[in-house]
Design a protein around this motif. Sequence first.
Motif, PDB file in Angstrom:
ATOM      1  N   UNK A  94     -43.576 -62.844 -51.825  1.00  0.00           N
ATOM      2  CA  UNK A  94     -43.564 -61.395 -52.051  1.00  0.00           C
ATOM      3  C   UNK A  94     -44.990 -60.866 -52.146  1.00  0.00           C
ATOM      4  N   UNK A  95     -45.839 -61.603 -52.873  1.00  0.00           N
ATOM      5  CA  UNK A  95     -47.227 -61.159 -53.008  1.00  0.00           C
ATOM      6  C   UNK A  95     -47.905 -61.163 -51.635  1.00  0.00           C
ATOM      7  N   UNK A  96     -47.643 -62.230 -50.882  1.00  0.00           N
ATOM      8  CA  UNK A  96     -48.266 -62.355 -49.564  1.00  0.00           C
ATOM      9  C   UNK A  96     -47.892 -61.169 -48.683  1.00  0.00           C
ATOM     10  N   UNK A  97     -46.582 -60.849 -48.657  1.00  0.00           N
ATOM     11  CA  UNK A  97     -46.133 -59.761 -47.794  1.00  0.00           C
ATOM     12  C   UNK A  97     -46.654 -58.415 -48.290  1.00  0.00           C
ATOM     13  N   UNK A  98     -46.788 -58.298 -49.613  1.00  0.00           N
ATOM     14  CA  UNK A  98     -47.325 -57.054 -50.167  1.00  0.00           C
ATOM     15  C   UNK A  98     -48.740 -56.822 -49.639  1.00  0.00           C
TER      16      UNK A  98
END
Lengths: 278, 321
Positions: free
Chosen positions: B302-306
Motif C-alpha cells: 500500500x505504501x509503495x503504491x501510494x
Amino acid sequence: MMRLRGWRKTAYHILLWVIALIFFAPVLWIIMGAFKTTDGILAVPPQFIFTPTLDNFLDLLTRENTLRYLGNSVFMSSTSVGIAIIVSFLAAYAFSRFKPAGTDFMMFMLLSIRMVPAVATVIPVSLMYAALQWKDTYFGMIMFYAMFSIPFSVWILKGFVDGVSQRFDETALVNGGSRWHIIFRVILPQVAPGLVAAFIFNLIFVWNEFLFSLLLGGRDTTTIPVSFSTDLYSDGGVDWTFIASMATVYMIPPVLAIFFFQKYLLVGMTFGTVRGEV
Amino acid sequence: MQADLSQKRKNVVPQITPPSQLSRWLNDARFVPILLIAPVLIFFIVWNVIPTLWMIGLSFYKYQISIPDSLRMLGIENYADILRDRGMWEGLSRTFIWVFFGVGIQTLLGMFLGYLFWGSRDMPGRRLALTLLFVPMIVTPVAAGLFFRLIYEPTFGIINWATQSFFGQEILFLQNTQYAFWAVLVVDIWMWTPFMILITLAALASVPRAELEAAEIDRLSWFDRLRYIILPHGKFILMLGILLRTIDSFKTLDLVYLMAVPGSTTKLIAVLLREQAFEALDVGWSSALAILLLLTAIAFTSIYLYILNLNSKAKAQEVGT
C-alpha cells in the motif's frame, strides 16, 4: 553533472572503472578459482598468477547429474516464463483497455504476492502440492514458476500497453479488425521491448531461484541453485572446484543478458514501475 | 450512373460468409475481456487464493505433520503464542537491524556512487563497466553466499590472508557470533548497492536539463543544487527504490541460509519461519506467522503504491504546467 577535460577526465573515468572492478572482484575471484586446482584454490598465500586448467569444467561434464540439473534449470525457467509472458500479456491488455471492475484490486494483489516473503507463500503451496502429488513434477514446478513470474510480467506489460495510444485500437476497430487482430498484430509489435524486458528479467529471477526449488522440487526436478547446496560437500570437505566452476558457468547467461539488454535493466529491476535508461 | 456503380460494386464484392458461432463468441465485446483475463485469474486462484485460504484455516489449528492425528482446533492460540514468543521478537528486531543498516548503507553508498557515475556517458567501455558493476545483483544468491564463505574462510580465505599479513591476526568472520551477522550483512550490501546506484542514476536522469543549466548559470553550490533541483525531481524514484529494497531486505533468506553459522545471530524472521515450517514441521504455528508476514507485505505494498501514485500525479502536474 560534472564537465571535465583533459587528464581530469581520464582520471575520472579510471576512478569509475576501479569502482566497477571493486564490485566485480569477488566474482572475479571465483572465476579465477574455476581455473585452479583444489590445491590452488586453497593455497596460502592466495595465488593471483597461476597456470589455468580446464579440468574443473571437464569434471562438470562428467559429473553425475550435473548436466541433467542444468537441463532442468534451462527447461523449467524458459517454459514457465514463456507461459507467464503469454497469459500476462493478454491480461495486461484487458486491464489496460477494458479496465474491468476490480482492476486496481487485482493489480494490488499481484504486487502484494511479490512482496510476501517467499517462505510464507511456499508453506500453503507445499501442502497443496503434497495433497495433489504435484511435488517434484515438471508440471507442478513450471506452473508454480509461471505464477511466480506473472505478477511482475503483468505490471511491466500493463505499463507498456498503457503507453500505446488508444487511437490504434479505435482505428483498427473502425477498419473492421477484430480484437484478436488488434492484440496480436497492432499492439504486440509495439510492446515488443516490454515483452523482451519481462522475459529476460523473469528468466533471471527463476534461473536464480533457490527456495521454491528446494522445498517443492525433488530428485527429478533439481535445479543448479539447489545442487549448490546439496553437492556442497565431497570427501569430507567443501567441494570448492565444483562450486567455482559451476557458479562460473551458471552466471554466463544472466551476465550476457544484462550486457546486451542493459537498457531494460531499470524497468526489469523495479517491476516496471520506474521507466527510463541508465 | 449511380445505379450503375452500385450494380458494379455488387458484382465485385464477394459474398461474405456469416461468421461462425465460435468466432462471433470470440469477438463478443462482453466475452473478450473475460477471455483475456481468465488464464491469469486461474493461475491466481489455484496457486494463490486457494493455498492462502487453506493457510488461514490452518493457522487456527494445532497441526504438526510429524505427529499423526495432531490436528486440533486452537482458535487464535497460535497468534497469541507468536506474540508471546521471545525468539520471534528477537528475530524480528534482528530483522529490523538488518533492514535498517543494510538498506541504509546501500542507499547512502548507492547515492554517492550513482552521483559519481552521473555524466559517465562518454566513458570508454561504459557498457562493460556497468555490466561488471551490476553483476552482484544478478548472481545467484546461493552462489554469492558460497563465494563469500570461501572468501571469509579462516585458514585459506583471501580476507584472512590479508588480515594475517597486515595485522598478524585471523578473524573468524562467520564462526564468531559477534561478527557473523555483520559479515553476512556486508555480503548483502555488496549485492544490493548496485541496485541503489541504478535507482540513483534513474532519479538523476529524471531531472530536467534546463533547470540544471540554470543552476549552473546561477552558480548554485552543489549542496543547493542537490537540495533545490535534484531532490525535488528525483525523490519519488529514490523513494520507490528504497522501499523496494526494504521489502526485499525484509524477505532475505537464501543468502543467510547458505552462509548459516552456528548460533542464532543471523536468524532473520524468514529464516525462523523456514525452520518452524520445514524442520519442526509445525504447520499451524508457521501458517499463523506466514499470515502475519502476508499482512505486513500488504501494508508495504500500500505504501509503495501510494508513493507510485504521488509520482504519477507529480508528473501529470509537470506536463500540465
